[in-house]
Motif scaffolding. Structure first.
Motif, PDB file in Angstrom:
ATOM      1  N   PRO A 197       0.792  -1.231   0.000  1.00 21.95           N
ATOM      2  CA  PRO A 197       0.000   0.000   0.000  1.00 21.95           C
ATOM      3  C   PRO A 197       0.827   1.285   0.000  1.00 21.95           C
ATOM      4  CG  PRO A 197      -0.096  -1.064   2.148  1.00 21.95           C
ATOM      5  CD  PRO A 197       0.615  -2.006   1.231  1.00 21.95           C
ATOM      6  N   LEU A 198       2.126   1.216   0.265  1.00 19.75           N
ATOM      7  CA  LEU A 198       2.931   2.438   0.356  1.00 19.75           C
ATOM      8  C   LEU A 198       4.110   2.466  -0.613  1.00 19.75           C
ATOM      9  CD1 LEU A 198       3.279   5.133   1.789  1.00 19.75           C
ATOM     10  CD2 LEU A 198       4.652   3.958   3.506  1.00 19.75           C
ATOM     11  N   ILE A 199       4.849   1.390  -0.737  1.00 20.55           N
ATOM     12  CA  ILE A 199       6.108   1.404  -1.495  1.00 20.55           C
ATOM     13  C   ILE A 199       5.943   1.966  -2.905  1.00 20.55           C
ATOM     14  CG2 ILE A 199       7.950  -0.042  -2.463  1.00 20.55           C
ATOM     15  CD1 ILE A 199       7.724  -1.761   0.122  1.00 20.55           C
ATOM     16  N   PRO A 200       4.989   1.508  -3.721  1.00 19.92           N
ATOM     17  CA  PRO A 200       4.881   2.086  -5.072  1.00 19.92           C
ATOM     18  C   PRO A 200       4.466   3.566  -5.084  1.00 19.92           C
ATOM     19  CG  PRO A 200       3.867  -0.075  -5.012  1.00 19.92           C
ATOM     20  CD  PRO A 200       4.137   0.324  -3.586  1.00 19.92           C
ATOM     21  N   LEU A 201       3.859   4.046  -3.996  1.00 17.58           N
ATOM     22  CA  LEU A 201       3.457   5.458  -3.942  1.00 17.58           C
ATOM     23  C   LEU A 201       4.639   6.395  -3.736  1.00 17.58           C
ATOM     24  CD1 LEU A 201       0.230   5.338  -1.732  1.00 17.58           C
ATOM     25  CD2 LEU A 201       0.390   5.559  -4.223  1.00 17.58           C
TER      26      LEU A 201
ATOM     27  N   LEU B  61       8.116  18.646   8.889  1.00 16.77           N
ATOM     28  CA  LEU B  61       7.879  19.385   7.660  1.00 16.77           C
ATOM     29  C   LEU B  61       6.422  19.162   7.281  1.00 16.77           C
ATOM     30  CD1 LEU B  61      11.118  18.251   5.817  1.00 16.77           C
ATOM     31  CD2 LEU B  61      10.726  20.444   6.955  1.00 16.77           C
ATOM     32  N   ARG B  62       5.606  20.180   7.469  1.00 14.80           N
ATOM     33  CA  ARG B  62       4.176  20.042   7.231  1.00 14.80           C
ATOM     34  C   ARG B  62       3.872  20.023   5.742  1.00 14.80           C
ATOM     35  NH1 ARG B  62       0.875  24.121   9.849  1.00 14.80           N
ATOM     36  NH2 ARG B  62       2.347  25.563   8.927  1.00 14.80           N
ATOM     37  N   SER B  63       2.991  19.107   5.342  1.00 20.14           N
ATOM     38  CA  SER B  63       2.565  18.978   3.950  1.00 20.14           C
ATOM     39  C   SER B  63       3.762  18.913   3.000  1.00 20.14           C
ATOM     40  CB  SER B  63       1.634  20.142   3.574  1.00 20.14           C
ATOM     41  OG  SER B  63       1.013  19.902   2.338  1.00 20.14           O
TER      42      SER B  63
ATOM     43  N   GLU C 263      -2.699  12.433  -1.508  1.00 25.81           N
ATOM     44  CA  GLU C 263      -2.689  13.454  -0.459  1.00 25.81           C
ATOM     45  C   GLU C 263      -1.296  13.956  -0.129  1.00 25.81           C
ATOM     46  OE1 GLU C 263      -3.243  11.597   3.692  1.00 25.81           O
ATOM     47  OE2 GLU C 263      -4.160  10.133   2.344  1.00 25.81           O
ATOM     48  N   ARG C 264      -1.254  15.145   0.437  1.00 26.15           N
ATOM     49  CA  ARG C 264      -0.011  15.725   0.950  1.00 26.15           C
ATOM     50  C   ARG C 264       0.229  15.128   2.333  1.00 26.15           C
ATOM     51  NH1 ARG C 264       3.177  18.128  -2.503  1.00 26.15           N
ATOM     52  NH2 ARG C 264       4.222  18.971  -0.690  1.00 26.15           N
ATOM     53  N   ARG C 265       1.472  14.783   2.620  1.00 28.68           N
ATOM     54  CA  ARG C 265       1.801  14.176   3.910  1.00 28.68           C
ATOM     55  C   ARG C 265       2.896  14.961   4.621  1.00 28.68           C
ATOM     56  NH1 ARG C 265       0.995   8.118   3.566  1.00 28.68           N
ATOM     57  NH2 ARG C 265      -0.995   7.975   2.505  1.00 28.68           N
ATOM     58  N   ASP C 266       2.779  15.006   5.932  1.00 26.75           N
ATOM     59  CA  ASP C 266       3.830  15.561   6.773  1.00 26.75           C
ATOM     60  C   ASP C 266       4.998  14.585   6.798  1.00 26.75           C
ATOM     61  OD1 ASP C 266       1.992  17.545   7.415  1.00 26.75           O
ATOM     62  OD2 ASP C 266       1.601  16.788   9.435  1.00 26.75           O
ATOM     63  N   MET C 267       6.198  15.114   7.011  1.00 27.98           N
ATOM     64  CA  MET C 267       7.391  14.279   7.163  1.00 27.98           C
ATOM     65  C   MET C 267       8.227  14.815   8.317  1.00 27.98           C
ATOM     66  SD  MET C 267       7.623  11.878   4.823  1.00 27.98           S
ATOM     67  CE  MET C 267       6.531  11.495   3.457  1.00 27.98           C
ATOM     68  N   LEU C 268       8.760  13.902   9.101  1.00 24.53           N
ATOM     69  CA  LEU C 268       9.782  14.259  10.082  1.00 24.53           C
ATOM     70  C   LEU C 268      11.101  14.278   9.338  1.00 24.53           C
ATOM     71  CD1 LEU C 268       8.694  11.952  13.025  1.00 24.53           C
ATOM     72  CD2 LEU C 268       8.453  14.448  12.898  1.00 24.53           C
ATOM     73  N   VAL C 269      11.940  15.252   9.640  1.00 25.66           N
ATOM     74  CA  VAL C 269      13.259  15.296   9.019  1.00 25.66           C
ATOM     75  C   VAL C 269      14.302  14.949  10.078  1.00 25.66           C
ATOM     76  CG1 VAL C 269      13.574  17.802   9.330  1.00 25.66           C
ATOM     77  CG2 VAL C 269      14.854  16.594   7.563  1.00 25.66           C
TER      78      VAL C 269
END
Length: 181
Positions: A34-38, A158-160, A167-173
């Motif tokens: 559900p995630l890797i190809p995205l 890092l928001r959006s 969808e836009r996703r937040d990421m921790l850096v």
């Protein structure tokens, strides 16, 4: 000078090596994840032809100047279990990034952390690399733990930050700096 050939790196239970055509079953096995190809260029079709095309693209990453795409392989069997890359988009400023995935059948065995350690130790030994970044979705606690265990420091949210699927996703850096970790 950055290496012009793919190195072979080892740490604990993993070897990082160039992809081989024999690794196509791994690529095919994650096509339905559900995630890797995205978030990667892994094809969703699951066909042998598309898996081999993915492997060909990984070989081209270095010659095109994009970075180093390694198969994560079990050190005892040399069977591919995932992928990790060192990406050179901002190398002229001394910055690189990494990302990885491990197939569902091989998760929870320490492969991701060992691969991240091998890659980051090697990358930060290169004169051109001063900073290595890793972006992790906040829900991915396993990757957060692996980053910290490998000497990465969490810098913030890092928001959006990234489009993932629809969808836009937040990421921790997280980052690791040459001479640290």
């Amino acid at each position: 000078m950055l290496p012009t050939a793919m190195p072979r790196l080892a740490h604990g239970p993993v070897v990082l090596r160039a992809f081989r055509d024999a690794d196509a079953p791994l690529v095919r096995s994650v096509a339905g994840d559900p995630l890797i190809p995205l978030i990667t260029t892994v094809p969703t079709s699951g066909t042998q032809v598309d898996a081999l095309a993915f492997i060909t693209r990984q070989h081209a990453r270095l010659s095109e100047g994009n970075g180093y795409s390694f198969a994560i392989a079990d050190a005892a069997t040399d069977e591919a279990v995932g992928q990790i890359g060192l990406w050179l988009r901002a190398i002229s400023a001394g910055r690189t990034s990494t990302g990885y995935w491990v197939g569902p059948a091989s998760r929870g065995r320490g492969y991701a952390g060992a691969a991240l350690r091998a890659l980051s130790d090697w990358a930060l030994s290169l004169d051109e690399v001063a900073r290595l970044e890793l972006h992790v979705e906040p829900w991915n606690e396993g990757s957060c733990r692996a980053a910290v265990a490998c000497g990465f420091a969490r810098e913030g949210l890092l928001r959006s930050w990234q489009q993932v699927g629809e969808e836009r996703r937040d990421m921790l850096v997280y980052s690791r700096i040459a001479g640290e970790g």
